[in-house]
Design a protein around this motif. Structure first.
Motif, PDB file in Angstrom:
ATOM      1  N   PRO A 116     -26.890  67.823  -1.170  1.00  0.00           N
ATOM      2  CA  PRO A 116     -26.819  69.281  -1.295  1.00  0.00           C
ATOM      3  C   PRO A 116     -28.126  69.856  -1.823  1.00  0.00           C
ATOM      4  CG  PRO A 116     -24.940  68.198  -2.340  1.00  0.00           C
ATOM      5  CD  PRO A 116     -25.950  67.134  -2.061  1.00  0.00           C
ATOM      6  N   PRO A 163     -24.374  73.100   7.999  1.00  0.00           N
ATOM      7  CA  PRO A 163     -24.549  72.528   6.663  1.00  0.00           C
ATOM      8  C   PRO A 163     -24.447  71.002   6.689  1.00  0.00           C
ATOM      9  CG  PRO A 163     -23.024  74.385   6.596  1.00  0.00           C
ATOM     10  CD  PRO A 163     -23.247  74.078   8.040  1.00  0.00           C
ATOM     11  N   SER A 164     -25.226  70.353   5.832  1.00  0.00           N
ATOM     12  CA  SER A 164     -25.209  68.885   5.771  1.00  0.00           C
ATOM     13  C   SER A 164     -23.831  68.359   5.401  1.00  0.00           C
ATOM     14  CB  SER A 164     -26.252  68.393   4.767  1.00  0.00           C
ATOM     15  OG  SER A 164     -26.031  68.969   3.487  1.00  0.00           O
ATOM     16  N   THR A 199     -28.423  72.798  12.565  1.00  0.00           N
ATOM     17  CA  THR A 199     -28.343  74.133  11.967  1.00  0.00           C
ATOM     18  C   THR A 199     -27.100  74.289  11.100  1.00  0.00           C
ATOM     19  OG1 THR A 199     -27.154  75.103  13.853  1.00  0.00           O
ATOM     20  CG2 THR A 199     -29.566  75.112  13.957  1.00  0.00           C
ATOM     21  N   PRO A 210     -31.444  72.953  -1.265  1.00  0.00           N
ATOM     22  CA  PRO A 210     -32.280  73.557  -0.230  1.00  0.00           C
ATOM     23  C   PRO A 210     -32.628  72.550   0.855  1.00  0.00           C
ATOM     24  CG  PRO A 210     -33.119  74.057  -2.422  1.00  0.00           C
ATOM     25  CD  PRO A 210     -32.065  73.020  -2.602  1.00  0.00           C
ATOM     26  N   ALA A 211     -32.702  73.007   2.076  1.00  0.00           N
ATOM     27  CA  ALA A 211     -33.007  72.120   3.195  1.00  0.00           C
ATOM     28  C   ALA A 211     -34.452  71.625   3.133  1.00  0.00           C
ATOM     29  CB  ALA A 211     -32.751  72.833   4.521  1.00  0.00           C
ATOM     30  N   CYS A 270     -31.073  70.384   7.216  1.00  0.00           N
ATOM     31  CA  CYS A 270     -29.967  71.024   7.931  1.00  0.00           C
ATOM     32  C   CYS A 270     -29.972  72.519   7.630  1.00  0.00           C
ATOM     33  CB  CYS A 270     -28.645  70.397   7.505  1.00  0.00           C
ATOM     34  SG  CYS A 270     -28.568  68.606   7.764  1.00  0.00           S
ATOM     35  N   GLY A 271     -29.032  73.247   8.201  1.00  0.00           N
ATOM     36  CA  GLY A 271     -28.943  74.676   7.918  1.00  0.00           C
ATOM     37  C   GLY A 271     -28.787  74.937   6.439  1.00  0.00           C
ATOM     38  N   GLU A 272     -28.012  74.077   5.782  1.00  0.00           N
ATOM     39  CA  GLU A 272     -27.891  74.051   4.323  1.00  0.00           C
ATOM     40  C   GLU A 272     -27.894  72.587   3.913  1.00  0.00           C
ATOM     41  OE1 GLU A 272     -24.422  76.037   2.961  1.00  0.00           O
ATOM     42  OE2 GLU A 272     -24.766  77.826   4.178  1.00  0.00           O
ATOM     43  N   GLY A 273     -28.702  72.219   2.933  1.00  0.00           N
ATOM     44  CA  GLY A 273     -28.737  70.854   2.452  1.00  0.00           C
ATOM     45  C   GLY A 273     -29.502  69.918   3.369  1.00  0.00           C
TER      46      GLY A 273
END
Length: 306
Positions: free
Chosen positions: A246, A211-212, A209, A248-249, A265-268
């Motif tokens: 980076p 960010p990457s 969850t 959108p997930a 991921c939550g981001e990326g």
């Protein structure tokens, strides 16, 4: 006084410079590696090669231990990643005091894990501080400092080795300067202090969850110990290398998106490049997936839901 490879580099420099090393203090031998064989620390091994007496007390709180240290009648004690707190009596025993080789630009990252915390936080630079030790947690006055940039691919192991070389050079300069009075300690800045607590094993668990970008730093920061990992079924998989993608997930966090083991991921997206099953050798992802398939669409558990 030190324990890991970082400290052994410092000791090696002191020996090569011709300093008379009265004794080495290091952590006692402990089980290590896959087979948990008892191993002496890198500092103890180096001391043995040079026939320097090595002391491995479990604690420094006993009066007899403190008296034995004072009886060395040392000019200075050099401390680097030792792992034990020095009591007041020991701090004041050497004629020139106890000098600490600390792997950060104090007052940032005071504590046990400055290298890992700098990487986890995404810092752009770190460095070495040579500090005159006092009773606080890395709060003593500064003798010398040098900044070192943190590259985008830096790992804890690589950065530690780089900082050790800088620390070895600076401690030689500091010892000469404090002995002849050309270096005067200055107080640490009153602001900017941060704490670098000891790394916990569970910090290696990848929380999809997040960010990457943050997870990719975690892989690099915890490469020595405990290692970044995730779970699938009953298996715990260690991640040795990963790439941050980076954008959108493209799915629920933890979803395997393709045959390259790219995970939402939550981001990326975090693409896993080298992974390892327990008891097996690390493998690049294509070879790993041939023996242990993880199909696109698989949802890897997140700590909050596992």
């Amino acid at each position: 006084m030190g324990t890991p490879a970082f400290a052994a580099t410092i000791l090696d420099a002191l020996i090569d410079a011709g300093h008379n090393i009265l004794a080495v203090y290091t952590q006692p031998p402990r089980p290590a590696g896959r087979r948990q064989r008892v191993q002496a620390s890198p500092v103890q091994l180096l001391a043995g090669q040079h026939r320097i007496p090595a002391r491995t007390p479990i604690s420094l709180r006993e009066e007899a231990e403190q008296a034995e240290f004072a009886a060395l009648d040392a000019d200075a004690a050099v401390v680097a990643a030792y792992g034990l707190i020095l009591p007041r009596r020991m701090l004041g025993a050497p004629r020139l005091g106890c000098l600490n080789v600390h792997a950060s630009l104090l007052p940032r990252w005071r504590g046990a894990a400055p290298i890992q915390r700098a990487l986890l936080a995404g810092d752009r630079e770190t460095g070495i501080t040579i500090m005159q030790m006092d009773e606080g947690l890395d709060t003593g006055p500064i003798l010398l400092q040098q900044a070192v940039p943190i590259t985008s691919d830096a790992t804890a192991a690589g950065l530690s080795a780089e900082l050790a070389v800088v620390g070895a050079r600076l401690i030689l300069e500091a010892l000469d300067g404090i002995a002849d009075g050309t270096i005067v300690a200055r107080p640490q800045p009153s602001d900017g202090g941060t704490h670098a607590p000891k790394i916990r094993r569970e910090e290696g668990r990848l929380d999809w969850t997040l960010p990457s970008e943050e997870l990719e730093r975690r892989v690099r920061a915890l490469d020595v110990w405990p290692g970044a990992f995730f779970e699938t079924g009953a298996e715990r998989i260690r991640v040795h290398a990963a790439m941050d993608l980076p954008g959108p997930a493209g799915g629920m966090p933890g979803t395997v998106l393709d045959e390259h083991l790219s995970v939402a991921c939550g981001e990326g997206v975090l693409r896993l490049l080298q992974v390892q099953r327990a008891g097996r050798a690390p493998l690049d992802t294509p070879a790993f997936l041939r023996g242990f398939p993880i199909a696109p669409g698989t949802v890897l558990p997140c700590p909050a839901t596992s």
